[in-house]
Motif scaffolding. Structure first.
Motif, PDB file in Angstrom:
ATOM      1  N   GLU A  62      -5.544   0.887   8.232  1.00  0.00           N
ATOM      2  CA  GLU A  62      -4.290   0.147   8.397  1.00  0.00           C
ATOM      3  C   GLU A  62      -3.126   1.017   7.956  1.00  0.00           C
ATOM      4  O   GLU A  62      -3.255   1.823   7.026  1.00  0.00           O
ATOM      5  CB  GLU A  62      -4.321  -1.144   7.562  1.00  0.00           C
ATOM      6  CG  GLU A  62      -5.454  -2.092   7.918  1.00  0.00           C
ATOM      7  CD  GLU A  62      -5.291  -2.686   9.305  1.00  0.00           C
ATOM      8  OE1 GLU A  62      -4.127  -2.850   9.745  1.00  0.00           O
ATOM      9  OE2 GLU A  62      -6.320  -2.981   9.938  1.00  0.00           O
ATOM     10  N   ARG A  63      -1.993   0.846   8.603  1.00  0.00           N
ATOM     11  CA  ARG A  63      -0.811   1.608   8.213  1.00  0.00           C
ATOM     12  C   ARG A  63      -0.436   1.321   6.761  1.00  0.00           C
ATOM     13  O   ARG A  63      -0.465   0.163   6.332  1.00  0.00           O
ATOM     14  CB  ARG A  63       0.389   1.220   9.088  1.00  0.00           C
ATOM     15  CG  ARG A  63       0.339   1.719  10.517  1.00  0.00           C
ATOM     16  CD  ARG A  63       1.549   1.167  11.257  1.00  0.00           C
ATOM     17  NE  ARG A  63       1.705   1.727  12.591  1.00  0.00           N
ATOM     18  CZ  ARG A  63       2.661   1.361  13.430  1.00  0.00           C
ATOM     19  NH1 ARG A  63       3.541   0.425  13.054  1.00  0.00           N
ATOM     20  NH2 ARG A  63       2.753   1.913  14.624  1.00  0.00           N
ATOM     21  N   PRO A 123       0.248  13.287  14.357  1.00  0.00           N
ATOM     22  CA  PRO A 123       0.563  12.188  15.296  1.00  0.00           C
ATOM     23  C   PRO A 123       0.744  10.844  14.595  1.00  0.00           C
ATOM     24  O   PRO A 123       1.658  10.079  14.929  1.00  0.00           O
ATOM     25  CB  PRO A 123      -0.640  12.180  16.247  1.00  0.00           C
ATOM     26  CG  PRO A 123      -1.147  13.587  16.209  1.00  0.00           C
ATOM     27  CD  PRO A 123      -0.960  14.025  14.779  1.00  0.00           C
ATOM     28  N   GLU A 124      -0.108  10.563  13.615  1.00  0.00           N
ATOM     29  CA  GLU A 124       0.013   9.295  12.901  1.00  0.00           C
ATOM     30  C   GLU A 124       1.282   9.260  12.048  1.00  0.00           C
ATOM     31  O   GLU A 124       2.002   8.247  12.031  1.00  0.00           O
ATOM     32  CB  GLU A 124      -1.214   9.064  12.017  1.00  0.00           C
ATOM     33  CG  GLU A 124      -2.491   8.769  12.795  1.00  0.00           C
ATOM     34  CD  GLU A 124      -3.245  10.019  13.206  1.00  0.00           C
ATOM     35  OE1 GLU A 124      -2.680  11.126  13.053  1.00  0.00           O
ATOM     36  OE2 GLU A 124      -4.386   9.895  13.680  1.00  0.00           O
ATOM     37  N   LEU A 125       1.565  10.350  11.346  1.00  0.00           N
ATOM     38  CA  LEU A 125       2.777  10.382  10.530  1.00  0.00           C
ATOM     39  C   LEU A 125       4.017  10.219  11.389  1.00  0.00           C
ATOM     40  O   LEU A 125       4.952   9.490  11.024  1.00  0.00           O
ATOM     41  CB  LEU A 125       2.848  11.696   9.754  1.00  0.00           C
ATOM     42  CG  LEU A 125       1.810  11.917   8.654  1.00  0.00           C
ATOM     43  CD1 LEU A 125       2.001  13.289   8.021  1.00  0.00           C
ATOM     44  CD2 LEU A 125       1.900  10.834   7.592  1.00  0.00           C
ATOM     45  N   THR A 126       4.043  10.879  12.524  1.00  0.00           N
ATOM     46  CA  THR A 126       5.185  10.763  13.433  1.00  0.00           C
ATOM     47  C   THR A 126       5.346   9.334  13.918  1.00  0.00           C
ATOM     48  O   THR A 126       6.462   8.799  13.984  1.00  0.00           O
ATOM     49  CB  THR A 126       4.998  11.720  14.629  1.00  0.00           C
ATOM     50  OG1 THR A 126       4.865  13.055  14.153  1.00  0.00           O
ATOM     51  CG2 THR A 126       6.182  11.645  15.572  1.00  0.00           C
ATOM     52  N   GLU A 127       4.241   8.697  14.239  1.00  0.00           N
ATOM     53  CA  GLU A 127       4.277   7.300  14.691  1.00  0.00           C
ATOM     54  C   GLU A 127       4.777   6.382  13.578  1.00  0.00           C
ATOM     55  O   GLU A 127       5.574   5.472  13.817  1.00  0.00           O
ATOM     56  CB  GLU A 127       2.880   6.865  15.146  1.00  0.00           C
ATOM     57  CG  GLU A 127       2.820   5.410  15.606  1.00  0.00           C
ATOM     58  CD  GLU A 127       1.395   4.923  15.804  1.00  0.00           C
ATOM     59  OE1 GLU A 127       1.237   3.729  16.112  1.00  0.00           O
ATOM     60  OE2 GLU A 127       0.449   5.719  15.619  1.00  0.00           O
ATOM     61  N   TRP A 128       4.308   6.617  12.357  1.00  0.00           N
ATOM     62  CA  TRP A 128       4.728   5.771  11.235  1.00  0.00           C
ATOM     63  C   TRP A 128       6.235   5.871  11.011  1.00  0.00           C
ATOM     64  O   TRP A 128       6.907   4.856  10.805  1.00  0.00           O
ATOM     65  CB  TRP A 128       3.991   6.178   9.966  1.00  0.00           C
ATOM     66  CG  TRP A 128       2.518   5.924   9.984  1.00  0.00           C
ATOM     67  CD1 TRP A 128       1.812   5.190  10.912  1.00  0.00           C
ATOM     68  CD2 TRP A 128       1.548   6.410   9.051  1.00  0.00           C
ATOM     69  NE1 TRP A 128       0.478   5.195  10.609  1.00  0.00           N
ATOM     70  CE2 TRP A 128       0.281   5.927   9.482  1.00  0.00           C
ATOM     71  CE3 TRP A 128       1.625   7.198   7.910  1.00  0.00           C
ATOM     72  CZ2 TRP A 128      -0.887   6.212   8.783  1.00  0.00           C
ATOM     73  CZ3 TRP A 128       0.461   7.490   7.200  1.00  0.00           C
ATOM     74  CH2 TRP A 128      -0.788   6.993   7.638  1.00  0.00           C
ATOM     75  N   VAL A 146       0.844  -1.189   0.000  1.00  0.00           N
ATOM     76  CA  VAL A 146       0.000   0.000   0.000  1.00  0.00           C
ATOM     77  C   VAL A 146       0.884   1.246   0.000  1.00  0.00           C
ATOM     78  O   VAL A 146       1.702   1.439   0.905  1.00  0.00           O
ATOM     79  CB  VAL A 146      -0.948   0.013   1.214  1.00  0.00           C
ATOM     80  CG1 VAL A 146      -1.773   1.312   1.231  1.00  0.00           C
ATOM     81  CG2 VAL A 146      -1.864  -1.202   1.186  1.00  0.00           C
ATOM     82  N   ILE A 147       0.704   2.080  -1.028  1.00  0.00           N
ATOM     83  CA  ILE A 147       1.450   3.331  -1.172  1.00  0.00           C
ATOM     84  C   ILE A 147       0.476   4.476  -0.943  1.00  0.00           C
ATOM     85  O   ILE A 147      -0.546   4.571  -1.617  1.00  0.00           O
ATOM     86  CB  ILE A 147       2.074   3.448  -2.573  1.00  0.00           C
ATOM     87  CG1 ILE A 147       2.964   2.242  -2.867  1.00  0.00           C
ATOM     88  CG2 ILE A 147       2.861   4.752  -2.708  1.00  0.00           C
ATOM     89  CD1 ILE A 147       3.315   2.105  -4.342  1.00  0.00           C
ATOM     90  N   LEU A 148       0.791   5.337   0.008  1.00  0.00           N
ATOM     91  CA  LEU A 148      -0.072   6.473   0.335  1.00  0.00           C
ATOM     92  C   LEU A 148       0.588   7.761  -0.144  1.00  0.00           C
ATOM     93  O   LEU A 148       1.684   8.108   0.297  1.00  0.00           O
ATOM     94  CB  LEU A 148      -0.316   6.542   1.840  1.00  0.00           C
ATOM     95  CG  LEU A 148      -1.135   7.745   2.336  1.00  0.00           C
ATOM     96  CD1 LEU A 148      -2.555   7.700   1.774  1.00  0.00           C
ATOM     97  CD2 LEU A 148      -1.156   7.784   3.864  1.00  0.00           C
TER      98      LEU A 148
END
Length: 250
Positions: free
Chosen positions: A55-56, A82-87, A9-11
């Protein structure tokens, strides 16, 4: 274990606003190399106001654009910070080109002195009031030699101890001898356009390899990629043959 039958999966973040220098080509390069190896690429686009995938993703891409585009997306980018930092902390590979790198940094100073706070994924600040740099360049990076072009009026400063993406070794627009971009774990920020991934399979393969190793899978180029690699090498050869030419307009 093989990538065959795997779905990656490419975002791509803000493709309309931050995709003005062929950044969709970076996504296409990733998808094509995966598909040539028998895998499947699912490309998702995040637009202002969208929810992030449940999903990530496996790989994240954010492209380049004018300062007006940064202003238009920065609020939404802060929302999903927050999500980008976690990823990034989890090792998910991310490619940020130009303005995308700036917005993921700590601060942008506009030519009129306005300060725009970024989201702090990258420990960098950017001054948009520098001299114009427009021409071909070569960057020696930790993943290999990267070639492409630059067109910007920025000076990017990394926080003490932050790692650059690479060293600019060739170019005539004032950046030779300086360092390019920033790297945090498997997240890379760079000024190299082109788009950078079709021109540089070594970087495309780095991002794919980091994504697949999170699943316990190995990745390397195969004979199925030979034609892609040949075309990239021809284009790189044209750039290297004209490395001493600055652009008057783009």
């Amino acid at each position: 274990m093989s990538v065959a039958d795997e779905t990656v999966v490419i975002l791509q973040l803000f493709p309309a606003e931050l995709g003005v220098t062929g950044d969709s080509g970076n996504v296409l390069a990733l998808a094509t190399r995966l598909e040539r190896a028998g895998g499947t690429a699912t490309v998702l686009h995040h637009r202002i106001g969208d929810a992030l995938p449940a999903e990530r993703p496996d790989i994240v891409v954010i492209g380049n654009g004018p300062l007006s585009a940064v202003r238009s997306v920065i609020g939404d980018l802060r929302r999903i910070a927050p999500e980008l930092t976690e990823w990034v902390a989890a090792g998910i590979p991310l490619l940020a080109v130009g303005a995308g790198m700036e917005a993921l940094g700590e601060r942008i100073v506009a030519p009129d002195g306005e300060t725009i706070d970024g989201i702090g994924v990258f420990p960098v600040t950017t001054d948009r009031a520098g001299a114009r740099h427009a021409g071909y360049l070569v960057v020696e990076s930790s993943v290999g030699r990267i070639v492409g072009f630059e067109d910007h009026r920025t000076v990017t400063t990394r926080r003490d101890g932050a790692a650059p993406f690479g060293q600019v070794t060739s170019g005539v627009t004032g950046t030779a001898g300086f360092e390019d971009g920033v790297r945090v774990s498997n997240a890379i920020g760079t000024r190299v356009q082109g788009p950078v991934l079709p021109l540089n399979p070594v970087l495309t393969d780095f991002l794919i390899a980091r994504a697949l190793e999170r699943r316990g899978l190995d990745w390397s180029a195969t004979p199925a990629h030979a034609e892609l690699d040949r075309l990239a090498e021809e284009a790189r050869g044209v750039i290297l043959a004209n490395i001493d030419h600055a652009f008057s307009t783009i």
